[in-house]
Motif scaffolding. Structure first.
Motif, PDB file in Angstrom:
ATOM      1  N   MET A 289      68.273-106.921  10.798  1.00  0.00           N
ATOM      2  CA  MET A 289      69.558-106.325  10.516  1.00  0.00           C
ATOM      3  C   MET A 289      69.396-104.810  10.394  1.00  0.00           C
ATOM      4  O   MET A 289      68.470-104.315   9.754  1.00  0.00           O
ATOM      5  N   VAL A 290      70.304-104.068  10.993  1.00  0.00           N
ATOM      6  CA  VAL A 290      70.262-102.620  10.990  1.00  0.00           C
ATOM      7  C   VAL A 290      71.112-102.091   9.841  1.00  0.00           C
ATOM      8  O   VAL A 290      72.227-102.547   9.622  1.00  0.00           O
ATOM      9  N   ALA A 291      70.577-101.126   9.098  1.00  0.00           N
ATOM     10  CA  ALA A 291      71.295-100.561   7.951  1.00  0.00           C
ATOM     11  C   ALA A 291      72.135 -99.366   8.388  1.00  0.00           C
ATOM     12  O   ALA A 291      71.748 -98.611   9.281  1.00  0.00           O
ATOM     13  N   VAL A 292      73.258 -99.183   7.761  1.00  0.00           N
ATOM     14  CA  VAL A 292      74.116 -98.028   8.001  1.00  0.00           C
ATOM     15  C   VAL A 292      73.490 -96.820   7.303  1.00  0.00           C
ATOM     16  O   VAL A 292      72.995 -96.943   6.188  1.00  0.00           O
ATOM     17  N   PRO A 293      73.473 -95.661   7.958  1.00  0.00           N
ATOM     18  CA  PRO A 293      72.875 -94.485   7.323  1.00  0.00           C
ATOM     19  C   PRO A 293      73.561 -94.151   5.997  1.00  0.00           C
ATOM     20  O   PRO A 293      74.771 -94.229   5.879  1.00  0.00           O
ATOM     21  N   GLU A 294      72.789 -93.773   4.997  1.00  0.00           N
ATOM     22  CA  GLU A 294      73.316 -93.436   3.671  1.00  0.00           C
ATOM     23  C   GLU A 294      73.489 -91.927   3.564  1.00  0.00           C
ATOM     24  O   GLU A 294      72.701 -91.246   2.920  1.00  0.00           O
ATOM     25  N   LEU A 295      74.516 -91.393   4.194  1.00  0.00           N
ATOM     26  CA  LEU A 295      74.756 -89.956   4.177  1.00  0.00           C
ATOM     27  C   LEU A 295      76.002 -89.575   3.380  1.00  0.00           C
ATOM     28  O   LEU A 295      76.375 -88.408   3.361  1.00  0.00           O
ATOM     29  N   LYS A 296      76.628 -90.551   2.728  1.00  0.00           N
ATOM     30  CA  LYS A 296      77.866 -90.277   2.002  1.00  0.00           C
ATOM     31  C   LYS A 296      77.675 -89.190   0.952  1.00  0.00           C
ATOM     32  O   LYS A 296      78.542 -88.355   0.752  1.00  0.00           O
ATOM     33  N   GLN A 297      76.523 -89.171   0.288  1.00  0.00           N
ATOM     34  CA  GLN A 297      76.283 -88.174  -0.754  1.00  0.00           C
ATOM     35  C   GLN A 297      76.111 -86.769  -0.187  1.00  0.00           C
ATOM     36  O   GLN A 297      76.171 -85.788  -0.923  1.00  0.00           O
ATOM     37  N   TYR A 298      75.876 -86.634   1.124  1.00  0.00           N
ATOM     38  CA  TYR A 298      75.697 -85.331   1.752  1.00  0.00           C
ATOM     39  C   TYR A 298      76.984 -84.768   2.348  1.00  0.00           C
ATOM     40  O   TYR A 298      76.984 -83.626   2.807  1.00  0.00           O
ATOM     41  N   LEU A 299      78.068 -85.536   2.374  1.00  0.00           N
ATOM     42  CA  LEU A 299      79.320 -85.055   2.945  1.00  0.00           C
ATOM     43  C   LEU A 299      79.770 -83.787   2.232  1.00  0.00           C
ATOM     44  O   LEU A 299      79.669 -83.664   1.012  1.00  0.00           O
ATOM     45  N   ASN A 300      80.250 -82.833   3.023  1.00  0.00           N
ATOM     46  CA  ASN A 300      80.722 -81.526   2.538  1.00  0.00           C
ATOM     47  C   ASN A 300      79.627 -80.684   1.901  1.00  0.00           C
ATOM     48  O   ASN A 300      79.921 -79.769   1.134  1.00  0.00           O
ATOM     49  N   ASN A 301      78.376 -80.978   2.199  1.00  0.00           N
ATOM     50  CA  ASN A 301      77.244 -80.171   1.752  1.00  0.00           C
ATOM     51  C   ASN A 301      76.560 -79.539   2.952  1.00  0.00           C
ATOM     52  O   ASN A 301      76.637 -80.056   4.069  1.00  0.00           O
ATOM     53  N   GLN A 302      75.855 -78.429   2.712  1.00  0.00           N
ATOM     54  CA  GLN A 302      75.121 -77.752   3.778  1.00  0.00           C
ATOM     55  C   GLN A 302      73.858 -78.537   4.115  1.00  0.00           C
ATOM     56  O   GLN A 302      73.093 -78.902   3.214  1.00  0.00           O
ATOM     57  N   ILE A 303      73.646 -78.796   5.404  1.00  0.00           N
ATOM     58  CA  ILE A 303      72.446 -79.492   5.857  1.00  0.00           C
ATOM     59  C   ILE A 303      71.816 -78.712   7.010  1.00  0.00           C
ATOM     60  O   ILE A 303      72.482 -77.915   7.678  1.00  0.00           O
ATOM     61  N   LYS A 304      70.521 -78.947   7.188  1.00  0.00           N
ATOM     62  CA  LYS A 304      69.789 -78.412   8.334  1.00  0.00           C
ATOM     63  C   LYS A 304      69.330 -79.603   9.159  1.00  0.00           C
ATOM     64  O   LYS A 304      68.773 -80.560   8.613  1.00  0.00           O
ATOM     65  N   VAL A 305      69.564 -79.558  10.461  1.00  0.00           N
ATOM     66  CA  VAL A 305      69.227 -80.661  11.352  1.00  0.00           C
ATOM     67  C   VAL A 305      68.257 -80.163  12.414  1.00  0.00           C
ATOM     68  O   VAL A 305      68.559 -79.198  13.128  1.00  0.00           O
ATOM     69  N   GLU A 306      67.097 -80.802  12.503  1.00  0.00           N
ATOM     70  CA  GLU A 306      66.134 -80.498  13.558  1.00  0.00           C
ATOM     71  C   GLU A 306      66.410 -81.443  14.721  1.00  0.00           C
ATOM     72  O   GLU A 306      66.499 -82.656  14.538  1.00  0.00           O
ATOM     73  N   LEU A 307      66.521 -80.872  15.918  1.00  0.00           N
ATOM     74  CA  LEU A 307      66.827 -81.643  17.117  1.00  0.00           C
ATOM     75  C   LEU A 307      65.646 -81.609  18.077  1.00  0.00           C
ATOM     76  O   LEU A 307      64.769 -80.737  17.968  1.00  0.00           O
ATOM     77  N   ASN A 308      65.653 -82.541  19.020  1.00  0.00           N
ATOM     78  CA  ASN A 308      64.593 -82.496  20.022  1.00  0.00           C
ATOM     79  C   ASN A 308      64.739 -81.213  20.841  1.00  0.00           C
ATOM     80  O   ASN A 308      65.805 -80.611  20.887  1.00  0.00           O
ATOM     81  N   GLY A 309      63.674 -80.769  21.446  1.00  0.00           N
ATOM     82  CA  GLY A 309      63.682 -79.509  22.171  1.00  0.00           C
ATOM     83  C   GLY A 309      63.509 -78.310  21.257  1.00  0.00           C
ATOM     84  O   GLY A 309      63.879 -77.194  21.624  1.00  0.00           O
ATOM     85  N   ASN A 310      62.969 -78.526  20.054  1.00  0.00           N
ATOM     86  CA  ASN A 310      62.704 -77.456  19.079  1.00  0.00           C
ATOM     87  C   ASN A 310      63.950 -76.659  18.723  1.00  0.00           C
ATOM     88  O   ASN A 310      63.902 -75.447  18.553  1.00  0.00           O
ATOM     89  N   ARG A 311      65.090 -77.339  18.614  1.00  0.00           N
ATOM     90  CA  ARG A 311      66.329 -76.680  18.210  1.00  0.00           C
ATOM     91  C   ARG A 311      66.627 -77.025  16.750  1.00  0.00           C
ATOM     92  O   ARG A 311      66.341 -78.123  16.293  1.00  0.00           O
ATOM     93  N   VAL A 312      67.208 -76.071  16.040  1.00  0.00           N
ATOM     94  CA  VAL A 312      67.588 -76.259  14.641  1.00  0.00           C
ATOM     95  C   VAL A 312      69.015 -75.762  14.473  1.00  0.00           C
ATOM     96  O   VAL A 312      69.348 -74.651  14.902  1.00  0.00           O
TER      97      VAL A 312
END
Length: 74
Positions: free
Chosen positions: A1-24
């Protein structure tokens, strides 16, 4: 069974996302879905060295979940 991501606590907060291809990107998390697709507002791409980064304004952005390597609360 696949779990739903637990990102609710991060809504409306500043985040940094690292992407493939060395992009941020960083911005405010506005939404997400089951596949970890993210919607971000006030999004900027961070380029260059950490001591003197260059910020490129992207505005409202949608990031596909399969390109995400890491998510960090800032």
């Amino acid at each position: 069974m696949v779990a739903v991501p637990e990102l609710k606590q991060y809504l409306n907060n500043q985040i940094k996302v690292e992407l493939n291809g060395n992009r941020v990107v960083q911005g405010k998390l506005a939404g997400y879905d089951f596949f970890l697709n993210l919607t971000m507002s006030d999004c900027v791409e961070v380029k260059g060295p950490k001591t003197n980064p260059e910020y490129i304004q992207l505005g409202q952005s949608v990031i596909r979940g399969n390109s995400i390597i890491n998510i960090e609360l800032i």
